[in-house]
Design a protein around this motif. Structure first.
Motif, PDB file in Angstrom:
ATOM      1  N   GLU A 205      55.238 120.516  32.248  1.00  0.00           N
ATOM      2  CA  GLU A 205      53.839 120.185  31.958  1.00  0.00           C
ATOM      3  C   GLU A 205      53.648 118.705  32.273  1.00  0.00           C
ATOM      4  O   GLU A 205      54.252 117.835  31.632  1.00  0.00           O
ATOM      5  N   ALA A 206      52.797 118.426  33.262  1.00  0.00           N
ATOM      6  CA  ALA A 206      52.725 117.068  33.803  1.00  0.00           C
ATOM      7  C   ALA A 206      52.055 116.071  32.854  1.00  0.00           C
ATOM      8  O   ALA A 206      51.034 116.384  32.225  1.00  0.00           O
ATOM      9  N   ILE A 207      52.674 114.893  32.740  1.00  0.00           N
ATOM     10  CA  ILE A 207      52.078 113.777  32.001  1.00  0.00           C
ATOM     11  C   ILE A 207      51.328 112.889  32.998  1.00  0.00           C
ATOM     12  O   ILE A 207      50.226 112.436  32.747  1.00  0.00           O
ATOM     13  N   ASP A 208      51.949 112.668  34.121  1.00  0.00           N
ATOM     14  CA  ASP A 208      51.324 111.941  35.246  1.00  0.00           C
ATOM     15  C   ASP A 208      51.976 112.512  36.511  1.00  0.00           C
ATOM     16  O   ASP A 208      52.752 113.472  36.417  1.00  0.00           O
ATOM     17  N   PHE A 212      57.024 114.682  33.307  1.00  0.00           N
ATOM     18  CA  PHE A 212      56.590 115.970  32.733  1.00  0.00           C
ATOM     19  C   PHE A 212      57.291 116.213  31.408  1.00  0.00           C
ATOM     20  O   PHE A 212      58.291 115.568  31.098  1.00  0.00           O
ATOM     21  N   THR A 259      53.767 125.355  35.638  1.00  0.00           N
ATOM     22  CA  THR A 259      53.278 125.203  34.261  1.00  0.00           C
ATOM     23  C   THR A 259      53.184 126.555  33.549  1.00  0.00           C
ATOM     24  O   THR A 259      53.222 127.615  34.178  1.00  0.00           O
ATOM     25  N   ALA A 287      51.320 121.224  26.196  1.00  0.00           N
ATOM     26  CA  ALA A 287      51.121 120.482  27.448  1.00  0.00           C
ATOM     27  C   ALA A 287      50.260 119.266  27.139  1.00  0.00           C
ATOM     28  O   ALA A 287      49.414 119.328  26.223  1.00  0.00           O
ATOM     29  N   PRO A 288      50.435 118.162  27.869  1.00  0.00           N
ATOM     30  CA  PRO A 288      49.552 117.016  27.656  1.00  0.00           C
ATOM     31  C   PRO A 288      48.101 117.439  27.853  1.00  0.00           C
ATOM     32  O   PRO A 288      47.798 118.208  28.784  1.00  0.00           O
ATOM     33  N   GLU A 290      45.672 115.718  28.878  1.00  0.00           N
ATOM     34  CA  GLU A 290      45.248 115.288  30.226  1.00  0.00           C
ATOM     35  C   GLU A 290      46.474 114.845  31.008  1.00  0.00           C
ATOM     36  O   GLU A 290      47.422 114.331  30.431  1.00  0.00           O
ATOM     37  N   CYS A 291      46.362 115.024  32.310  1.00  0.00           N
ATOM     38  CA  CYS A 291      47.419 114.503  33.189  1.00  0.00           C
ATOM     39  C   CYS A 291      46.837 113.268  33.877  1.00  0.00           C
ATOM     40  O   CYS A 291      45.770 113.359  34.518  1.00  0.00           O
ATOM     41  N   GLU A 293      45.934 110.574  36.512  1.00  0.00           N
ATOM     42  CA  GLU A 293      45.823 110.779  37.955  1.00  0.00           C
ATOM     43  C   GLU A 293      46.857 109.969  38.718  1.00  0.00           C
ATOM     44  O   GLU A 293      47.364 110.375  39.753  1.00  0.00           O
ATOM     45  N   LYS A 295      50.405 107.244  38.455  1.00  0.00           N
ATOM     46  CA  LYS A 295      51.603 106.985  37.641  1.00  0.00           C
ATOM     47  C   LYS A 295      51.291 105.957  36.554  1.00  0.00           C
ATOM     48  O   LYS A 295      50.736 104.891  36.845  1.00  0.00           O
TER      49      LYS A 295
END
Ligand code: C5P
Length: 405
Positions: A205-208, A212, A259, A287-288, A290-291, A293, A295
């Motif tokens: 699950e992406a953080i940025d 993840f 995901t 999951a975060p 928001e991811c 956009e 780094k």
């Protein structure tokens, strides 16, 4: 009593390890059971056991070289492949396994293997460090993916006098494995005409764009189940999180996702005509929200709060639309295992739940072994010892197939 080996054509491959002395007894047992055996031995194998012993017991000349030196007679590995019903390589040394995995055809045994149309089984034998080495384990994984059956070595005293895993399985057990193979070949496949969907691996699950949230699931258990379901005749699809591509067994379809939401969507797309669902994935619970956009730069952020939102529960979502399907879940618990597993079995509408405990050594993420108990919705339960994940997959599917009958 007549054996299912009666009249079977078996190629017995022998490579150069001290366990080759046990192959003489293996050959004796196969012949006694009525099989016709053609021995193919590597040049190193002949250092351990003589062709005269092997040809006397098999009643056939032993093949070792491409040509017979004095007559120029050529030994055709293609003909052997067409004659054989099964090839068994026992002992299979680390070097023979490496050559098989990489197609290095520098002796008659490997050329015979590469031309084999028949099923192939190998009984590895080597020192414990050689067996445990990542190179050997990689080669074993490649052979499994190529459809070769591995007869796991046992633990005990080795030729080096060290103690550990690497002893070739005893001849009687190898014969049992061979008999089981022929019996399963002759029996109608219990999952023929059924579609099995298996979730496997972790989700990320992406953080940025770089980081993840994930977990250590390797996907090995899910893919071992997929191999077994395929062997039992099922049309098998694995919806896999980000795990090694080489895990995919022959004949198994794979849908890659990253995901939990993608995993749910892929499962929904496969669900309609699925008969059996096995939820072996370690889906990230959150999951975060928001991811980012771009780094996230640590220079700009002294402290960070990560807001998480709950992921969909794939098993529970599909469990609500279960219909006539059979559903199996997994539970990985650190305490109150049985209680938690049985609660999840009910909550998610499973027919069976497979419990593995975090406190059992060798039964966790990223290992090749597992130790499980299977609980049924009918309050039945069956526990298995610590075994290879391939064997665990067979045990689990035996329980499920018996329940479907
Ligand atoms: O995480 P939990 O212990 O609830 O997992 C139990 C079962 O539910 C497992 O079979 C797992 O694959 C499945 N599951 C799922 N989707 C989730 C969480 C768990 O399919 N979001």
């Amino acid at each position: 009593m007549s054996s299912c080996l009666s009249g079977k054509h078996i190629v017995l491959g022998i490579s150069g390890g001290i366990a080759a002395y046990k192959s003489v007894y293996l050959l004796r047992l196969l012949v006694k059971a009525g099989a016709e055996v053609q021995v193919v031995i590597t040049p190193n194998g002949k250092e351990f056991i003589t062709p005269v012993t092997l040809s006397s017991l098999s009643g056939n000349p032993v093949i070792s070289e491409f040509f017979t030196a004095n007559t120029g007679e050529w030994h055709s590995h293609v003909d052997i492949g067409q004659w054989a019903d099964l090839m068994v390589i026992a002992p299979a040394t680390a070097s023979t396994i490496a050559k098989m995995a990489n197609g290095v055809a520098d002796n008659m045994l490997i050329t015979t293997y590469l031309s084999a149309k028949e099923h192939v089984m190998v009984a590895p034998a080597m020192d414990l460090d050689m067996w445990a080495h990542p190179a050997t384990q990689r080669n074993i994984a490649t052979l499994r993916a190529d459809g070769v059956d591995i007869i796991e070595p046992g633990s005990g005293e080795l030729a080096s006098h060290l103690c550990g895993k690497g002893r070739m399985e005893e001849p009687e057990k190898i014969v049992e494995a061979i008999e089981e193979y022929f019996r399963s070949e002759e029996a109608p496949l219990p999952l023929a005409g059924k579609k099995v969907m298996i979730t496997a691996g972790p989700t990320y699950e992406a953080i940025d764009p770089v980081r993840f949230i994930g977990n250590h699931s390797s996907g090995k258990m899910g893919f071992a189940l997929a191999r077994e379901c395929r062997r039992l005749g099922a049309d098998t699809v694995v919806v896999a999180g980000p795990v090694n591509k080489s895990l995919t067994p022959e004949g198994v379809r794979r849908v890659d996702v990253v995901t939990a939401r993608e995993m749910l969507a892929a499962c929904e797309a496969e669900f309609e005509d699925t008969d059996i669902c096995i939820f072996a994935a370690a889906v990230a619970d959150y999951a975060p929200a928001e991811c980012a956009e771009r780094k996230i730069k640590r220079e700009n952020v002294e402290e960070m709060d990560l807001r998480l939102v709950r992921n969909p529960d794939i098993a529970a979502t599909l469990g609500k639309r279960k219909g006539e399907r059979t559903m199996i879940g997994f539970a990985l618990e650190s305490d109150h295992g049985q209680e938690n597993a049985c609660r999840k079995l009910k909550a998610k509408n499973f027919d069976w739940i497979v419990l593995n405990s975090l406190s059992d050594e060798g039964a966790c993420f990223n290992t090749d072994t597992n130790k499980v108990t299977v609980f049924g919705a009918d309050s039945s339960s069956v526990s298995f010892p610590l075994e290879s994940k391939d064997k665990v997959a067979k045990d689990i599917m035996n329980v499920i197939v018996a329940g479907l009958l």
